[in-house]
Every structure is written in C-alpha cells, then in structure tokens.
Write a protein that holds these residues in place. Structure first.
Motif, PDB file in Angstrom:
ATOM      1  N   LEU A 137       8.887  10.616  -7.309  1.00  0.00           N
ATOM      2  CA  LEU A 137       8.391   9.520  -8.142  1.00  0.00           C
ATOM      3  C   LEU A 137       9.368   8.347  -8.164  1.00  0.00           C
ATOM      4  CD1 LEU A 137       6.908  11.459 -11.201  1.00  0.00           C
ATOM      5  CD2 LEU A 137       5.644  10.341  -9.353  1.00  0.00           C
ATOM      6  N   ASP A 138      10.663   8.640  -8.221  1.00  0.00           N
ATOM      7  CA  ASP A 138      11.658   7.567  -8.235  1.00  0.00           C
ATOM      8  C   ASP A 138      11.597   6.774  -6.929  1.00  0.00           C
ATOM      9  OD1 ASP A 138      12.469   8.355 -10.745  1.00  0.00           O
ATOM     10  OD2 ASP A 138      14.273   9.392 -10.058  1.00  0.00           O
ATOM     11  N   HIS A 139      11.437   7.480  -5.828  1.00  0.00           N
ATOM     12  CA  HIS A 139      11.317   6.797  -4.535  1.00  0.00           C
ATOM     13  C   HIS A 139      10.082   5.895  -4.507  1.00  0.00           C
ATOM     14  CE1 HIS A 139      11.080   6.172  -0.197  1.00  0.00           C
ATOM     15  NE2 HIS A 139       9.830   6.586  -0.261  1.00  0.00           N
ATOM     16  N   LEU A 140       8.970   6.425  -4.986  1.00  0.00           N
ATOM     17  CA  LEU A 140       7.721   5.663  -4.968  1.00  0.00           C
ATOM     18  C   LEU A 140       7.757   4.485  -5.932  1.00  0.00           C
ATOM     19  CD1 LEU A 140       5.333   8.708  -4.768  1.00  0.00           C
ATOM     20  CD2 LEU A 140       5.509   6.903  -3.045  1.00  0.00           C
ATOM     21  N   GLU A 141       8.435   4.641  -7.040  1.00  0.00           N
ATOM     22  CA  GLU A 141       8.547   3.544  -7.999  1.00  0.00           C
ATOM     23  C   GLU A 141       9.192   2.330  -7.347  1.00  0.00           C
ATOM     24  OE1 GLU A 141       8.565   1.516 -11.811  1.00  0.00           O
ATOM     25  OE2 GLU A 141       7.392   3.151 -10.949  1.00  0.00           O
ATOM     26  N   GLU A 142      10.131   2.587  -6.443  1.00  0.00           N
ATOM     27  CA  GLU A 142      10.847   1.486  -5.789  1.00  0.00           C
ATOM     28  C   GLU A 142      10.162   1.005  -4.517  1.00  0.00           C
ATOM     29  OE1 GLU A 142      13.415  -0.063  -7.098  1.00  0.00           O
ATOM     30  OE2 GLU A 142      13.187   1.276  -8.826  1.00  0.00           O
ATOM     31  N   SER A 143       9.401   1.878  -3.867  1.00  0.00           N
ATOM     32  CA  SER A 143       8.939   1.543  -2.516  1.00  0.00           C
ATOM     33  C   SER A 143       7.442   1.309  -2.371  1.00  0.00           C
ATOM     34  CB  SER A 143       9.334   2.682  -1.558  1.00  0.00           C
ATOM     35  OG  SER A 143       8.663   3.886  -1.894  1.00  0.00           O
ATOM     36  N   GLN A 144       6.626   1.824  -3.294  1.00  0.00           N
ATOM     37  CA  GLN A 144       5.184   1.767  -3.079  1.00  0.00           C
ATOM     38  C   GLN A 144       4.643   0.349  -3.237  1.00  0.00           C
ATOM     39  OE1 GLN A 144       3.373   4.046  -1.795  1.00  0.00           O
ATOM     40  NE2 GLN A 144       1.517   2.829  -1.878  1.00  0.00           N
ATOM     41  N   GLY A 145       3.942  -0.111  -2.220  1.00  0.00           N
ATOM     42  CA  GLY A 145       3.364  -1.446  -2.246  1.00  0.00           C
ATOM     43  C   GLY A 145       1.973  -1.442  -2.849  1.00  0.00           C
ATOM     44  N   PRO A 146       1.328  -2.596  -2.877  1.00  0.00           N
ATOM     45  CA  PRO A 146      -0.021  -2.698  -3.437  1.00  0.00           C
ATOM     46  C   PRO A 146      -1.046  -1.954  -2.581  1.00  0.00           C
ATOM     47  CG  PRO A 146       0.611  -4.758  -2.387  1.00  0.00           C
ATOM     48  CD  PRO A 146       1.835  -3.892  -2.394  1.00  0.00           C
ATOM     49  N   ILE A 147      -2.157  -1.605  -3.202  1.00  0.00           N
ATOM     50  CA  ILE A 147      -3.231  -0.892  -2.516  1.00  0.00           C
ATOM     51  C   ILE A 147      -3.907  -1.841  -1.537  1.00  0.00           C
ATOM     52  CG2 ILE A 147      -5.392   0.385  -2.852  1.00  0.00           C
ATOM     53  CD1 ILE A 147      -4.371   0.868  -5.748  1.00  0.00           C
ATOM     54  N   GLY A 148      -4.274  -1.300  -0.385  1.00  0.00           N
ATOM     55  CA  GLY A 148      -4.935  -2.109   0.622  1.00  0.00           C
ATOM     56  C   GLY A 148      -6.373  -2.435   0.225  1.00  0.00           C
TER      57      GLY A 148
END
Length: 201
Positions: A137-148
């Motif tokens: 979750l910590d990784h995704l909080e920093e890296s996840q971009g907007p939905i296509g």
C-alpha cells in the motif's frame, strides 16, 4: 451460458465480475454462490484445488484462477483489452500481480484467525502478511497514477484488493493512504459494477 462459481465476499471472484461488467459480458455469465468447504464435492471435480472463482464454460470445460478467467473473458470481445498489448502490457500485469499479492495476504490473515483458535495464532506469520499489505500500500500510495480511459486488469485488481481491505480489515488502510482513497473513489465512479458487487460486512 457460462457459470461462475464464487462467493460474494471473494475479492478474486469480484475481480472476475468487474472484468465481465467492463467487457459487457455479464449477461453471458450465471453466478453460482459456492462454499469452498465443498460439501457435495462438485467444486473439486471442476477445480482440483477446490478454490474459487472457477468458471465453467458452456461445453463444461473449467477455468481457474481469476487471472486465467479474466484473460479468457478478455479474448471474447473485439474491443480494447483489459490486458493490453505493447508497452502498456507490463505495467498492467505488474500491478495485477501486486494486487493479487495484497489480496492473498489479506485472505491469509482472515483464514489464520478464522480457522485457528486464538491461542494458536502464529504472530510471526500474521506480522509477515501484514507487512506485505503495508509495504504494498505504501508503494502504491506513492506510485499509482490516475485510472485510464477504461480500467485495465491491474486497476481492476487493485480496486478489489482495497475493497477487500475495507470489508475484512475495517478499512484501516484509509487513514494513511489518502491518494489511494481518492483513486478508489474515482474507480467506483467510473465502474458502477464496483458498487453493485460490494458486500457489506
């Protein structure tokens, strides 16, 4: 008609349901609520592992697990793919793998406490699974971009993982991951089936 053997709380079953909805295939699938205890043995005849989801095709051929089922559904239409081709393929599959890992760790925590008496809970095992969830979750909080424009297989998996953490882990992830909270709200707004497949605790 195809038969999807699953259980309403299953995040992996939900992933298949969302994929079917996004692909416009919901009306080709009958969902059959299935107990993994398999009291009549029918599930193990279709899936030797006795796991859900299992998709029974019209000719009786059975597919498992959720990734394989989603890839099969992706092959049934001519539009844009949930599993994209070209350079976008690898980020989507990597996110899908991370989301599956989050769901697996969250499920293992549930099983540990549901199946074993509290006196025999393995705290080291519990901590290890929780660490997987926390670091993911910590990784995704920093890296996840907007939905296509249309969610891909990785984004569908992530939404299901976060939904399962809400269902079975009291949504504790939300307090320290505001960007993921917003991401999930955006996903739910874009994919109405996310709300219709929601299970209340």
């Amino acid at each position: 008609m195809m038969i999807l053997r699953s259980s309403p709380p299953s995040p992996f079953g939900r992933k298949v349901k969302l994929a079917a909805a996004i692909l416009g295939l919901t009306n080709r699938i009958q969902v059959e609520t299935t107990d993994t205890n398999d009291p009549d043995g029918s599930l193990r005849k279709q899936n030797p592992l006795g796991k859900i989801p299992t998709l029974v095709l019209e000719d009786g051929f059975c597919l498992y697990d959720s990734h394989v089922i989603c890839e099969y559904l992706d092959s049934l239409h001519a539009g844009a793919r949930l599993i994209p081709d070209g350079p976008a393929r690898w980020p989507a599959l990597r996110l899908a793998a991370l989301a599956d890992g989050l769901m697996e760790a969250a499920l293992l925590l549930v099983y540990e406490k549901r199946i074993r008496p509290e006196a025999t809970w393995n705290s080291q095992w519990i901590d290890m699974q929780q660490q997987k969830i926390d670091t993911g979750l910590d990784h995704l909080e920093e890296s996840q971009g907007p939905i296509g424009a249309r969610p891909d297989i990785g984004e569908i998996g992530l939404a299901c993982a976060l939904g399962y953490l809400d269902l079975r882990h009291q949504g504790k992830w939300r307090g320290s991951h505001p960007r993921l909270v917003k991401w999930l709200e955006d996903f739910a707004a874009k994919v109405p089936a996310f709300e219709t497949t929601k299970v209340m605790a």
